[in-house]
Design a protein around this motif. Structure first.
Motif, mmCIF file in Angstrom:
data_model
loop_
_atom_site.group_PDB
_atom_site.id
_atom_site.type_symbol
_atom_site.label_atom_id
_atom_site.label_comp_id
_atom_site.label_asym_id
_atom_site.label_seq_id
_atom_site.Cartn_x
_atom_site.Cartn_y
_atom_site.Cartn_z
ATOM 1 N N LEU A 4 26.204 48.837 55.501
ATOM 2 C CA LEU A 4 26.156 47.388 55.623
ATOM 3 C C LEU A 4 27.145 47.015 56.725
ATOM 4 O O LEU A 4 28.316 47.408 56.645
ATOM 5 C CB LEU A 4 26.543 46.696 54.321
ATOM 6 C CG LEU A 4 25.705 47.003 53.075
ATOM 7 C CD1 LEU A 4 26.198 46.162 51.897
ATOM 8 C CD2 LEU A 4 24.241 46.753 53.319
ATOM 9 N N VAL A 5 26.682 46.284 57.713
ATOM 10 C CA VAL A 5 27.536 45.926 58.832
ATOM 11 C C VAL A 5 27.517 44.415 59.017
ATOM 12 O O VAL A 5 26.457 43.823 59.252
ATOM 13 C CB VAL A 5 27.082 46.623 60.130
ATOM 14 C CG1 VAL A 5 27.977 46.205 61.294
ATOM 15 C CG2 VAL A 5 27.106 48.137 59.953
ATOM 16 N N GLU A 6 28.705 43.809 58.902
ATOM 17 C CA GLU A 6 28.836 42.361 59.077
ATOM 18 C C GLU A 6 29.152 42.032 60.531
ATOM 19 O O GLU A 6 29.733 42.843 61.252
ATOM 20 C CB GLU A 6 29.950 41.791 58.199
ATOM 21 C CG GLU A 6 29.813 42.062 56.728
ATOM 22 C CD GLU A 6 30.624 43.258 56.264
ATOM 23 O OE1 GLU A 6 30.988 43.298 55.060
ATOM 24 O OE2 GLU A 6 30.917 44.125 57.102
ATOM 25 N N SER A 7 28.813 40.825 60.916
ATOM 26 C CA SER A 7 29.171 40.307 62.231
ATOM 27 C C SER A 7 29.221 38.785 62.151
ATOM 28 O O SER A 7 28.725 38.185 61.192
ATOM 29 C CB SER A 7 28.169 40.751 63.293
ATOM 30 O OG SER A 7 26.868 40.266 62.985
ATOM 31 N N GLY A 8 29.846 38.191 63.168
ATOM 32 C CA GLY A 8 29.852 36.737 63.256
ATOM 33 C C GLY A 8 31.156 36.063 62.904
ATOM 34 O O GLY A 8 31.284 34.844 63.021
ATOM 35 N N GLY A 9 32.132 36.842 62.452
ATOM 36 C CA GLY A 9 33.414 36.238 62.137
ATOM 37 C C GLY A 9 34.154 35.809 63.391
ATOM 38 O O GLY A 9 33.731 36.101 64.517
ATOM 39 N N GLY A 10 35.256 35.112 63.201
ATOM 40 C CA GLY A 10 36.053 34.680 64.342
ATOM 41 C C GLY A 10 37.005 33.578 63.974
ATOM 42 O O GLY A 10 37.252 33.310 62.794
ATOM 43 N N LEU A 11 37.528 32.935 65.000
ATOM 44 C CA LEU A 11 38.476 31.839 64.842
ATOM 45 C C LEU A 11 37.747 30.523 65.093
ATOM 46 O O LEU A 11 37.050 30.376 66.098
ATOM 47 C CB LEU A 11 39.619 32.012 65.833
ATOM 48 C CG LEU A 11 40.642 30.874 65.917
ATOM 49 C CD1 LEU A 11 41.396 30.733 64.603
ATOM 50 C CD2 LEU A 11 41.612 31.125 67.071
ATOM 51 N N VAL A 12 37.930 29.588 64.172
ATOM 52 C CA VAL A 12 37.270 28.293 64.303
ATOM 53 C C VAL A 12 38.221 27.209 63.805
ATOM 54 O O VAL A 12 39.061 27.467 62.932
ATOM 55 C CB VAL A 12 35.939 28.275 63.513
ATOM 56 C CG1 VAL A 12 36.182 28.454 62.032
ATOM 57 C CG2 VAL A 12 35.124 27.030 63.805
ATOM 58 N N GLN A 13 38.095 26.026 64.345
ATOM 59 C CA GLN A 13 38.917 24.909 63.888
ATOM 60 C C GLN A 13 38.355 24.337 62.593
ATOM 61 O O GLN A 13 37.155 24.439 62.307
ATOM 62 C CB GLN A 13 38.966 23.812 64.948
ATOM 63 C CG GLN A 13 39.798 24.167 66.167
ATOM 64 C CD GLN A 13 40.000 22.988 67.091
ATOM 65 O OE1 GLN A 13 39.171 22.086 67.148
ATOM 66 N NE2 GLN A 13 41.114 22.983 67.807
ATOM 67 N N ALA A 14 39.231 23.734 61.817
ATOM 68 C CA ALA A 14 38.805 23.086 60.588
ATOM 69 C C ALA A 14 37.718 22.062 60.900
ATOM 70 O O ALA A 14 37.804 21.329 61.889
ATOM 71 C CB ALA A 14 39.984 22.416 59.905
ATOM 72 N N ARG A 19 28.419 31.350 61.518
ATOM 73 C CA ARG A 19 27.300 32.004 60.841
ATOM 74 C C ARG A 19 27.560 33.501 60.800
ATOM 75 O O ARG A 19 27.677 34.140 61.844
ATOM 76 C CB ARG A 19 25.986 31.730 61.553
ATOM 77 C CG ARG A 19 24.765 32.257 60.797
ATOM 78 C CD ARG A 19 23.504 32.014 61.585
ATOM 79 N NE ARG A 19 22.305 32.262 60.802
ATOM 80 C CZ ARG A 19 21.279 33.000 61.212
ATOM 81 N NH1 ARG A 19 21.316 33.572 62.402
ATOM 82 N NH2 ARG A 19 20.218 33.168 60.434
ATOM 83 N N LEU A 20 27.665 34.023 59.603
ATOM 84 C CA LEU A 20 27.861 35.447 59.413
ATOM 85 C C LEU A 20 26.517 36.132 59.195
ATOM 86 O O LEU A 20 25.617 35.557 58.600
ATOM 87 C CB LEU A 20 28.761 35.718 58.213
ATOM 88 C CG LEU A 20 30.131 35.037 58.194
ATOM 89 C CD1 LEU A 20 30.921 35.480 56.972
ATOM 90 C CD2 LEU A 20 30.898 35.312 59.468
ATOM 91 N N SER A 21 26.435 37.352 59.680
ATOM 92 C CA SER A 21 25.239 38.162 59.479
ATOM 93 C C SER A 21 25.638 39.504 58.892
ATOM 94 O O SER A 21 26.734 40.011 59.160
ATOM 95 C CB SER A 21 24.504 38.398 60.803
ATOM 96 O OG SER A 21 24.095 37.196 61.398
ATOM 97 N N CYS A 22 24.758 40.078 58.115
ATOM 98 C CA CYS A 22 24.971 41.405 57.560
ATOM 99 C C CYS A 22 23.664 42.172 57.650
ATOM 100 O O CYS A 22 22.631 41.708 57.165
ATOM 101 C CB CYS A 22 25.437 41.329 56.116
ATOM 102 S SG CYS A 22 25.495 42.916 55.264
ATOM 103 N N ALA A 23 23.739 43.340 58.276
ATOM 104 C CA ALA A 23 22.557 44.186 58.419
ATOM 105 C C ALA A 23 22.716 45.435 57.573
ATOM 106 O O ALA A 23 23.712 46.151 57.704
ATOM 107 C CB ALA A 23 22.369 44.556 59.884
ATOM 108 N N ALA A 24 21.746 45.684 56.728
ATOM 109 C CA ALA A 24 21.719 46.909 55.941
ATOM 110 C C ALA A 24 20.805 47.899 56.643
ATOM 111 O O ALA A 24 19.686 47.554 57.048
ATOM 112 C CB ALA A 24 21.209 46.634 54.532
#
Length: 122
Positions: A4-14, A19-24
């Motif tokens: 399972l590999v996640e992507s899409g994280g990061g730094l964002v202002q309040a 949008r996070l994605s996860c590929a199996a």
């Protein structure tokens, strides 16, 4: 092997969105439930949202109305649209498939991704 590999994280202002994605991938026969968990600094890992293969969803109370979980069964992917982000949403977000089956037999296994960092600045 299954990954399972996640992507899409990061730094964002309040107030912003991510949008996070996860590929199996790997040897996959079926995936019933897929979900997202998060772990904030110094806290236990907690459920964010989960979705079954038929589309039934579950959300933690604090995420209702702000986060939307969805999945693409054909691609073995799950997504988490996060809106109106707050500083308290900061943490590592993990993708989970608790009963992923690699064959038609057995109950399946519990798989986790490596996590993706989400940081919300206030």
């Amino acid at each position: 092997q299954v990954q399972l590999v996640e992507s899409g994280g990061g730094l964002v202002q309040a107030g912003g969105s991510l949008r996070l994605s996860c590929a199996a991938s790997g040897r996959i026969f079926s995936i019933n439930t897929m979900g997202w968990y998060r772990q904030a600094p110094g806290k236990q890992r907690e459920l964010v949202a989960a979705i079954t293969s038929s589309g039934a969803t579950t959300y933690a109370d604090s995420m209702k109305g702000r986060f939307i979980i969805s999945r693409d069964n054909a691609k073995n992917m799950v997504y988490l649209q996060m809106n109106s982000l707050e500083a308290e949403d900061t943490g590592v977000y993990y993708c989970n498939a608790p009963r992923l089956k690699s064959t038609a037999w057995g109950a399946g296994r519990d798989y986790w991704g490596q996590g993706t960092q989400v940081t919300v600045s206030s």
